[in-house]
Design a protein around this motif. Structure first.
Motif, PDB file in Angstrom:
ATOM      1  N   VAL A 170       0.894  -1.293  -0.041  1.00  0.00           N
ATOM      2  CA  VAL A 170      -0.073   0.033   0.056  1.00  0.00           C
ATOM      3  C   VAL A 170       0.729   1.252  -0.028  1.00  0.00           C
ATOM      4  N   LYS A 171       1.969   1.267   0.784  1.00  0.00           N
ATOM      5  CA  LYS A 171       2.722   2.397   0.967  1.00  0.00           C
ATOM      6  C   LYS A 171       3.585   2.724  -0.538  1.00  0.00           C
ATOM      7  N   ARG A 172       3.756   1.373  -1.238  1.00  0.00           N
ATOM      8  CA  ARG A 172       4.513   1.726  -2.309  1.00  0.00           C
ATOM      9  C   ARG A 172       3.579   2.344  -3.628  1.00  0.00           C
ATOM     10  N   ILE A 173       2.375   1.964  -3.437  1.00  0.00           N
ATOM     11  CA  ILE A 173       1.548   2.577  -4.662  1.00  0.00           C
ATOM     12  C   ILE A 173       0.996   3.877  -3.903  1.00  0.00           C
ATOM     13  N   ARG A 174       1.549   4.482  -3.017  1.00  0.00           N
ATOM     14  CA  ARG A 174       0.689   5.842  -2.282  1.00  0.00           C
ATOM     15  C   ARG A 174       0.761   6.929  -3.186  1.00  0.00           C
ATOM     16  N   ASN A 175       1.510   7.233  -4.485  1.00  0.00           N
ATOM     17  CA  ASN A 175       1.490   8.414  -5.113  1.00  0.00           C
ATOM     18  C   ASN A 175       0.270   8.320  -6.054  1.00  0.00           C
ATOM     19  N   ALA A 176      -0.382   7.252  -6.035  1.00  0.00           N
ATOM     20  CA  ALA A 176      -1.768   7.061  -6.933  1.00  0.00           C
ATOM     21  C   ALA A 176      -2.905   6.981  -5.953  1.00  0.00           C
ATOM     22  N   THR A 177      -2.704   7.428  -4.710  1.00  0.00           N
ATOM     23  CA  THR A 177      -3.628   6.988  -3.643  1.00  0.00           C
ATOM     24  C   THR A 177      -4.066   8.378  -3.051  1.00  0.00           C
ATOM     25  N   GLN A 178      -5.551   8.717  -2.910  1.00  0.00           N
ATOM     26  CA  GLN A 178      -6.007   9.863  -2.044  1.00  0.00           C
ATOM     27  C   GLN A 178      -6.640   9.277  -0.887  1.00  0.00           C
ATOM     28  N   LYS A 179      -7.381   8.118  -0.868  1.00  0.00           N
ATOM     29  CA  LYS A 179      -7.872   7.837   0.424  1.00  0.00           C
ATOM     30  C   LYS A 179      -7.771   6.280   0.608  1.00  0.00           C
ATOM     31  N   VAL A 180      -7.684   5.950   1.966  1.00  0.00           N
ATOM     32  CA  VAL A 180      -7.546   4.503   2.256  1.00  0.00           C
ATOM     33  C   VAL A 180      -8.500   4.056   3.609  1.00  0.00           C
ATOM     34  N   THR A 181      -9.068   3.106   3.324  1.00  0.00           N
ATOM     35  CA  THR A 181     -10.003   2.734   4.380  1.00  0.00           C
ATOM     36  C   THR A 181      -9.285   1.480   5.095  1.00  0.00           C
ATOM     37  N   LEU A 182      -8.888   1.650   6.405  1.00  0.00           N
ATOM     38  CA  LEU A 182      -8.168   0.568   7.093  1.00  0.00           C
ATOM     39  C   LEU A 182      -9.151  -0.467   7.819  1.00  0.00           C
ATOM     40  N   LEU A 183      -9.402  -1.479   7.501  1.00  0.00           N
ATOM     41  CA  LEU A 183     -10.234  -2.489   8.113  1.00  0.00           C
ATOM     42  C   LEU A 183      -9.801  -3.634   8.848  1.00  0.00           C
ATOM     43  N   HIS A 184     -10.194  -3.924  10.237  1.00  0.00           N
ATOM     44  CA  HIS A 184      -9.826  -4.947  10.634  1.00  0.00           C
ATOM     45  C   HIS A 184     -11.173  -5.806  11.260  1.00  0.00           C
ATOM     46  N   ILE A 185     -11.311  -7.037  11.086  1.00  0.00           N
ATOM     47  CA  ILE A 185     -12.493  -7.588  11.498  1.00  0.00           C
ATOM     48  C   ILE A 185     -12.178  -8.677  12.695  1.00  0.00           C
ATOM     49  N   LEU A 186     -12.875  -8.304  13.839  1.00  0.00           N
ATOM     50  CA  LEU A 186     -12.554  -9.299  14.962  1.00  0.00           C
ATOM     51  C   LEU A 186     -13.645 -10.250  14.849  1.00  0.00           C
ATOM     52  N   PRO A 187     -13.170 -11.383  14.700  1.00  0.00           N
ATOM     53  CA  PRO A 187     -14.143 -12.895  14.945  1.00  0.00           C
ATOM     54  C   PRO A 187     -14.610 -12.945  16.157  1.00  0.00           C
ATOM     55  N   ARG A 188     -16.086 -12.971  16.060  1.00  0.00           N
ATOM     56  CA  ARG A 188     -16.880 -13.190  17.181  1.00  0.00           C
ATOM     57  C   ARG A 188     -16.590 -14.182  17.993  1.00  0.00           C
ATOM     58  N   TYR A 189     -16.097 -15.312  17.403  1.00  0.00           N
ATOM     59  CA  TYR A 189     -15.784 -16.637  18.345  1.00  0.00           C
ATOM     60  C   TYR A 189     -14.542 -16.508  19.050  1.00  0.00           C
ATOM     61  N   GLU A 190     -13.662 -15.460  18.651  1.00  0.00           N
ATOM     62  CA  GLU A 190     -12.593 -15.229  19.394  1.00  0.00           C
ATOM     63  C   GLU A 190     -12.617 -14.270  20.490  1.00  0.00           C
ATOM     64  N   LEU A 191     -13.773 -13.643  20.475  1.00  0.00           N
ATOM     65  CA  LEU A 191     -13.851 -12.661  21.495  1.00  0.00           C
ATOM     66  C   LEU A 191     -14.402 -13.277  22.858  1.00  0.00           C
ATOM     67  N   GLY A 192     -13.772 -12.822  23.994  1.00  0.00           N
ATOM     68  CA  GLY A 192     -14.284 -13.186  25.323  1.00  0.00           C
ATOM     69  C   GLY A 192     -14.287 -11.970  26.283  1.00  0.00           C
ATOM     70  N   GLU A 193     -13.874 -12.492  27.200  1.00  0.00           N
ATOM     71  CA  GLU A 193     -13.599 -11.627  28.468  1.00  0.00           C
ATOM     72  C   GLU A 193     -12.666 -10.607  27.993  1.00  0.00           C
ATOM     73  N   ASP A 194     -11.851 -10.779  27.022  1.00  0.00           N
ATOM     74  CA  ASP A 194     -10.742  -9.629  26.606  1.00  0.00           C
ATOM     75  C   ASP A 194     -11.299  -8.850  25.406  1.00  0.00           C
ATOM     76  N   ALA A 195     -12.534  -8.888  24.953  1.00  0.00           N
ATOM     77  CA  ALA A 195     -13.149  -8.287  24.128  1.00  0.00           C
ATOM     78  C   ALA A 195     -12.829  -6.787  24.001  1.00  0.00           C
ATOM     79  N   ASP A 196     -12.956  -5.733  24.970  1.00  0.00           N
ATOM     80  CA  ASP A 196     -12.576  -4.512  25.164  1.00  0.00           C
ATOM     81  C   ASP A 196     -11.098  -4.386  24.684  1.00  0.00           C
ATOM     82  N   ARG A 197     -10.361  -5.230  25.409  1.00  0.00           N
ATOM     83  CA  ARG A 197      -8.961  -4.905  25.108  1.00  0.00           C
ATOM     84  C   ARG A 197      -8.602  -5.301  23.467  1.00  0.00           C
ATOM     85  N   ALA A 198      -9.053  -6.305  23.071  1.00  0.00           N
ATOM     86  CA  ALA A 198      -8.899  -6.718  21.679  1.00  0.00           C
ATOM     87  C   ALA A 198      -9.441  -5.496  20.684  1.00  0.00           C
TER      88      ALA A 198
END
Length: 283
Positions: A170-198
């Motif tokens: 992504v950094k290498r092609i930045r000269n042609a980029t105006q906007k980046v949406t950064l996305l992370h998915i937290l799988p629900r089956y991995e969330l537990g008591e530490d969900a807030d920390r995750a």
């Protein structure tokens, strides 16, 4: 920067090659050299009607070569015989390509959701970044789905080592980029008591990526979702309509790399826009 541009010389591939905004995007990321590759199927042999397939394809290839040359690229053409994905990967290795570009299209409403076998096999086996350029059909005319390849990027990350390599791309092609949406998915089956920390850790990591991009005046947006990764990534792509989705393909073993991985393969096959797949240990 050097790219291998795979073409089957169809009307769809001609439409992709003729799209000026796409060519301008390639120039903006530093592409100067294009290797146009088309493959004569291994089962096409002398003695068949119209047997001089290589000569015919080379003649047809000249039209696409001229489009790239007129846009200012240095161009070499390659007509090779054999299994398409193996020969395309072979040319990419031989010329030390920085990226492979392949058009992807569907022939029917069902196949519109599935990438072609050549693109799929390249995705499974390439050790170089692979850009799948989505081509659609409007009536009798083919056109690219999103013309400005790198202008609006969605970067989906699981914070793995391979995802970090994808962010380097992504950094290498930045000269042609105006906007980046950064996305992370937290799988629900991995969330537990530490969900807030995750959630906090994910936000902090995405914010670090955002700060890196913002120093180049790239607008950034952070999205964190909970749920099934494939479903959520495709849902966000539908919402933000990026011109390009960037994703890493993880592989802990040779077999895993050949299988590409469930998430990345399904994203490649079902995304509506262009997809840049960054394999493990790519340059």
């Amino acid at each position: 920067m050097r790219v291998v541009y795979a073409t089957d010389l169809s009307e769809a591939s001609h439409a992709a090659v003729r799209t000026q905004p796409c060519l301008e995007c390639l120039q903006r990321i530093g592409v100067t050299e294009v290797h146009l590759v088309t493959v004569v199927a291994a089962d096409m042999h002398y003695g068949m009607p119209g047997f001089d397939f290589a000569k015919t394809k080379k003649q047809l290839l000249q039209g696409q070569k001229k489009v790239f040359e007129d846009a200012g690229f240095d161009v070499e053409t390659h007509v090779v015989r054999g299994t398409p994905h193996r020969r395309i990967n072979g040319v990419a290795e031989a010329v030390h390509a920085d990226m492979i570009i392949v058009g992807s299209r569907g022939q029917s409403p069902l196949r519109d959701r599935v990438i072609g076998s050549t693109a799929r096999n390249i995705a499974r086996t390439s050790v170089r970044p692979l850009l799948l350029q989505r081509i659609t059909k409007d009536g009798e005319e083919y056109e690219v789905a999103r013309k400005y390849l790198f202008r609006d990027i969605m970067f989906a990350t699981d914070f793995s080592e391979n995802a970090n390599q994808a962010f380097e791309q992504v950094k290498r092609i930045r000269n042609a980029t105006q906007k980046v949406t950064l996305l992370h998915i937290l799988p629900r089956y991995e969330l537990g008591e530490d969900a807030d920390r995750a959630r906090k850790e994910a936000k902090d990591k995405l914010q670090s990526h955002a700060e890196t991009l913002e120093q180049w005046n790239i607008e950034t947006k952070i999205i964190i979702r909970e749920g099934e990764p494939i479903t959520e990534i495709l849902a966000v792509e539908e919402e933000v309509s990026p011109t390009l989705t960037v994703i890493g393909s993880r592989g802990k073993s040779r077999l895993r790399r050949l299988l590409l991985g469930g998430t990345s393969e399904r994203i490649v096959g079902r995304a509506k826009g262009n997809v840049l797949l960054v394999p493990p240990q790519s340059r």
